[in-house]
Write an enzyme that holds these catalytic residues in place. Structure first.
Site, PDB file in Angstrom:
ATOM      1  N   GLU A  27      69.454  -0.050  25.892  1.00  0.00           N
ATOM      2  CA  GLU A  27      68.123  -0.487  25.488  1.00  0.00           C
ATOM      3  C   GLU A  27      68.246  -2.000  25.311  1.00  0.00           C
ATOM      4  O   GLU A  27      68.677  -2.480  24.271  1.00  0.00           O
ATOM      5  CB  GLU A  27      67.700   0.179  24.178  1.00  0.00           C
ATOM      6  CG  GLU A  27      66.249  -0.137  23.868  1.00  0.00           C
ATOM      7  CD  GLU A  27      65.813   0.176  22.457  1.00  0.00           C
ATOM      8  OE1 GLU A  27      64.624   0.436  22.275  1.00  0.00           O
ATOM      9  OE2 GLU A  27      66.632   0.157  21.530  1.00  0.00           O
TER      10      GLU A  27
ATOM     11  N   ASP B 209      71.315   2.223  21.625  1.00  0.00           N
ATOM     12  CA  ASP B 209      70.157   1.708  20.909  1.00  0.00           C
ATOM     13  C   ASP B 209      70.293   0.216  20.622  1.00  0.00           C
ATOM     14  O   ASP B 209      71.345  -0.240  20.146  1.00  0.00           O
ATOM     15  CB  ASP B 209      70.054   2.479  19.582  1.00  0.00           C
ATOM     16  CG  ASP B 209      68.791   2.189  18.811  1.00  0.00           C
ATOM     17  OD1 ASP B 209      67.731   2.649  19.246  1.00  0.00           O
ATOM     18  OD2 ASP B 209      68.873   1.504  17.762  1.00  0.00           O
TER      19      ASP B 209
ATOM     20  N   GLN C 261      67.718   0.223   7.185  1.00  0.00           N
ATOM     21  CA  GLN C 261      68.697   0.202   8.281  1.00  0.00           C
ATOM     22  C   GLN C 261      69.501  -1.101   8.252  1.00  0.00           C
ATOM     23  O   GLN C 261      69.227  -2.054   9.004  1.00  0.00           O
ATOM     24  CB  GLN C 261      67.987   0.390   9.634  1.00  0.00           C
ATOM     25  CG  GLN C 261      67.495   1.828   9.821  1.00  0.00           C
ATOM     26  CD  GLN C 261      66.432   1.980  10.887  1.00  0.00           C
ATOM     27  OE1 GLN C 261      65.543   1.139  11.010  1.00  0.00           O
ATOM     28  NE2 GLN C 261      66.497   3.052  11.652  1.00  0.00           N
TER      29      GLN C 261
END
Ligand code: NOJ
Length: 516
Positions: free
Chosen positions: A247, A207, A159
């Site tokens: 988040e 996120d 990622q």
């Protein structure tokens, strides 16, 4: 501020595990559509869907390969559009998951970015200027491509971090947050947001929202916040009814500085949330959580953390409590249904916008399972929804061994069907609590809040608007003299509650809402 948030009660759906409409063993968007009436019947009027985008699924979809494509295993873009429409018909708003901080290493942008030749995506990710020069203080990958550089990671090894720049530039390869290349990253993400908003979604759960700008100042996260303010300005102008939840778990930064409408109160940084239902590390058998009967709970461990956060953000946005989510152990891991009822009563009556994780309403258990798609210990909270007592608990018609994850059908596993209509069940209690919240404006997101009584081992008593609420998680009956309750009536209760003059009697594991 979108008005609908005031009375919103969210339901989080993990698409792979909710309902399999085509018998291939994995949940899908049409499956969610088929169950919208269930969500509505529960009283939830908003959804958060975990990522359903095209992905190699090494982090269950948080490794996005194409932001604008629905993963074939879940359906098509048309299914997503139909899901938004069908939800809206039932008065349900839909937030989808935006993963702005990183992509999968299979994303087209990254495929270009890792090429040795300079191209329009070279600066889309954070790269150093040499395969042997690493990134101090951050995870990175070296030597993996033709490009002579190391790239920064945002989470797992696959990622890579998108490049929104650095708050403080200390190396020549670092770009400042206002560099044109970083602005392009930001615009690309806004373009993704517009794509889904235009298709009909109602906003995003963002996120790792605090992760965008690297080496930003820790206190204010001023540059990260600036990016989100810019996103918020776009929404205010073009999609004023759309909502953002972060988040982040730092309401002052996320809400006040960043312009988020809501910020999750997560189990990060020992912030008091864990003291409520998850204070059992390293041994789940020794649960010291506030809601654990007989643990001698002290709500102040939570309030000491919460009050400042609440006071600093209450005029600007909402703190969101969750029953749990796809990253945490389910609360049923250590709590009984009686304990869960009180915890949900708390989640559903504190200020802000509450989130219920699918299956928590029936007390689905946390299973010890081998990792699936980068879930690791989170896998046990991601098992298929238990609808009834038929094969695969009604989740799918596929052969059990073909299921995405095993269904908990061991003895004692709950199901919707088994609890439906049973007044004392966790499911029906949750439904009643949600109904109560819709009926009483004083229980909704922005009604005033004030703790009235919070001594260790005693009931926790608090005020919302004109209502007074009390929770006794202990197994012993408790009596409290509190002048504020005098002359009130019991509007709602769980287990035994008595009221005589200023004396409030809270039976074992009880909850009460008192009205004038
Ligand atoms: C937080 C998500 O909730 C989690 O599931 C994911 O693995 C990481 N962010 C990385 O995107």
């Amino acid at each position: 501020m979108p008005k609908w948030l005031k009375d919103a009660v969210f339901y989080e759906i993990y698409p792979q595990s909710f309902y399999d409409s085509n018998g291939d063993g994995i949940g899908d968007l049409n499956g969610i559509i088929e169950k919208l009436d269930y969500v509505k019947g529960l009283g939830c009027n908003a959804l958060w869907l975990n990522p359903f985008y095209d992905s190699p699924f090494r982090d269950a979809g948080y490794d996005v390969r194409d932001y604008k494509k629905v993963a074939p295993r879940y359906g098509t873009k048309e299914d997503a559009e139909r899901l938004f429409k069908e939800a809206h018909k039932r008065g349900i708003h839909v937030l989808i998951d935006l993963v702005p901080g990183h992509t999968s290493d299979e994303h087209e942008w990254f495929q270009e970015s890792k090429k040795a030749e300079k191209n329009p995506y070279s600066d889309r990710y954070v790269w150093t200027n040499g395969a042997f020069s690493g990134i101090e203080g951050h995870p990175y990958i070296a030597g993996a491509s033709e490009r002579d550089g190391c790239y920064m990671l945002n989470f797992f090894a696959f990622q890579p971090a998108l490049n929104y720049g650095f708050g403080k530039v200390t190396k020549d390869w670092q770009k400042s947050w206002d560099d044109p290349a970083c602005q392009k990253t930001r615009e690309a993400m806004k373009d993704v947001m517009r794509f889904w908003l235009d298709l009909g979604c109602d906003g995003f759960r963002c996120d790792m929202a605090d992760s965008l700008v690297k080496d930003d100042d820790d206190f204010d996260k001023e540059h990260v916040a600036m990016i989100w303010r810019d996103v918020r300005a776009m929404l205010d102008q073009d999609y004023p009814e759309a909502a953002l939840v972060s988040e982040w778990s730092n309401p002052r930064q996320a809400i006040v500085k960043g312009g988020f409408h809501m910020d999750f109160y997560l189990d990060h940084w020992n912030n008091g949330y864990n003291s409520l239902v998850r204070d059992y590390e390293p041994h789940p058998k020794e649960d010291r959580s506030y809601f654990k009967k007989g643990a001698g709970g002290d709500i102040n461990r939570f309030l000491d953390d919460y009050i400042n956060k609440y006071n600093s953000s209450r005029d600007k946005g909402y703190i969101s409590f969750l029953t749990s989510n796809h990253d945490t152990p389910r609360p049923k891991r250590t709590l009984t249904d009686e304990e869960l009822k009180l915890f949900y009563a708390f989640v559903l009556t504190m200020p802000g916008v509450p989130f219920l994780y699918y299956g928590d309403e029936i007390g689905m258990r946390y299973l010890n399972l081998p990792s699936k798609e980068g879930g690791f210990q989170r896998t046990g909270s991601r098992t298929p929804m238990q609808w009834d007592d038929s094969r695969n608990k009604g989740f799918s018609t596929a052969d059990p061994e073909k299921l995405y994850l095993p269904v908990d059908d061991a003895e004692g596993a709950p199901s919707v069907q088994a609890m439906e209509g049973k007044a004392d069940s966790l499911l029906e209690t949750t439904r009643s609590l949600i109904k109560l919240r819709h009926e009483e404006e004083d229980l909704q997101a922005d009604a005033a809040f004030r703790p009235l009584y919070s001594r260790k081992g005693q009931p926790y008593i608090y005020q919302r608007g004109d209502l007074i609420l009390a929770i006794n998680p202990d197994g012993e009956k408790k009596e409290v003299i509190i002048p504020e309750v005098e002359g009130r009536k019991i509007r709602f209760s769980i287990h035994e509650v008595g009221l005589k003059g200023p004396c409030l009697t809270m039976g074992s594991q009880s909850f009460a809402v008192l009205k004038e």
